[in-house]
Design a protein around this motif. Structure first.
Motif, PDB file in Angstrom:
ATOM      1  N   UNK A  19      15.131 -29.496  71.336  1.00 15.14           N
ATOM      2  CA  UNK A  19      15.335 -30.004  72.707  1.00 15.14           C
ATOM      3  C   UNK A  19      14.073 -29.802  73.534  1.00 15.14           C
ATOM      4  N   UNK A  20      13.439 -28.627  73.378  1.00 10.86           N
ATOM      5  CA  UNK A  20      12.212 -28.375  74.143  1.00 10.86           C
ATOM      6  C   UNK A  20      11.081 -29.298  73.697  1.00 10.86           C
ATOM      7  N   UNK A  21      10.977 -29.616  72.410  1.00 12.37           N
ATOM      8  CA  UNK A  21       9.973 -30.562  71.918  1.00 12.37           C
ATOM      9  C   UNK A  21      10.241 -31.958  72.459  1.00 12.37           C
ATOM     10  N   UNK A  22      11.491 -32.363  72.473  1.00 10.55           N
ATOM     11  CA  UNK A  22      11.839 -33.687  73.003  1.00 10.55           C
ATOM     12  C   UNK A  22      11.505 -33.770  74.484  1.00 10.55           C
ATOM     13  N   UNK A  26       8.748 -36.222  76.142  1.00  9.98           N
ATOM     14  CA  UNK A  26       9.104 -37.109  77.249  1.00  9.98           C
ATOM     15  C   UNK A  26       8.149 -36.907  78.419  1.00  9.98           C
ATOM     16  N   UNK A  27       7.836 -35.638  78.730  1.00  5.21           N
ATOM     17  CA  UNK A  27       6.921 -35.331  79.828  1.00  5.21           C
ATOM     18  C   UNK A  27       5.518 -35.877  79.554  1.00  5.21           C
ATOM     19  N   UNK A  28       5.040 -35.704  78.325  1.00  4.38           N
ATOM     20  CA  UNK A  28       3.718 -36.211  77.968  1.00  4.38           C
ATOM     21  C   UNK A  28       3.660 -37.742  78.044  1.00  4.38           C
ATOM     22  N   UNK A  29       4.664 -38.413  77.558  1.00  2.38           N
ATOM     23  CA  UNK A  29       4.704 -39.878  77.612  1.00  2.38           C
ATOM     24  C   UNK A  29       4.786 -40.356  79.056  1.00  2.38           C
ATOM     25  N   UNK A  30       5.543 -39.641  79.878  1.00  4.14           N
ATOM     26  CA  UNK A  30       5.659 -40.023  81.295  1.00  4.14           C
ATOM     27  C   UNK A  30       4.309 -39.866  81.987  1.00  4.14           C
TER      28      UNK A  30
END
Length: 159
Positions: A19-22, A26-30
């Motif tokens: 969950x933390x990797x996902x 998501x944060x990096x892609x955003x």
């Protein structure tokens, strides 16, 4: 239910790590999207306009390069007056030095025969036929078949 609970407890570290990797992904892609769109918005806008104008140019070139050919077929009846009282002007034939074969060819030209048809009808080669026609043109002082026929009719060489 206890089976599900024991599964979560056994794999608690793996689930939290996933969950933390996902969330980090998501944060990096955003952030990447924000960097691309907000920091390079002018370049994206220019690129978008370039793509639109390129597509418009290709479409316009295709439209303008296609020739607009319209074929019109005109059917026309030709009424030919036959002169029943036709008399060949032999003195003019002698003066112009027209041979019998040239007179035959002139009659066939007046009927609308092609070079190949005249050659076949007179049992000569096409080049011989063309030579006779060229001699006729010189003797009648014309440049085209229609001119030769019209002048020959005016001079009473053909009916």
């Amino acid at each position: 239910m206890s089976e599900n609970r024991s599964f979560f407890l056994r794999n608690k570290a793996i689930i939290i790590y996933s969950i933390s990797l996902a969330a980090l992904l998501f944060l990096l892609k955003w952030l990447e999207l924000r960097f691309i769109i907000f920091n390079h918005s002018f370049e994206i806008y220019i690129g978008f306009i370039a793509v639109i104008f390129t597509a418009l140019g290709i479409w316009l070139a295709v439209k303008l390069s296609k020739p607009k050919i319209e074929t019109v077929v005109v059917e026309k009846e030709i009424y030919v007056q036959r002169n029943e009282n036709f008399v060949l002007d032999t003195s003019l034939v002698a003066q112009l030095e027209l041979s019998k074969r040239e007179l035959e060819i002139l009659n066939l030209l007046a009927r609308g025969y092609s070079n190949q048809e005249i050659a076949t009808k007179l049992l000569v080669s096409v080049s011989t036929d063309k030579t006779h026609i060229q001699n006729l043109f010189e003797k009648l002082d014309v440049k085209r078949r229609i001119q030769a026929v019209e002048k020959a009719k005016r001079l009473n060489l053909i009916p």
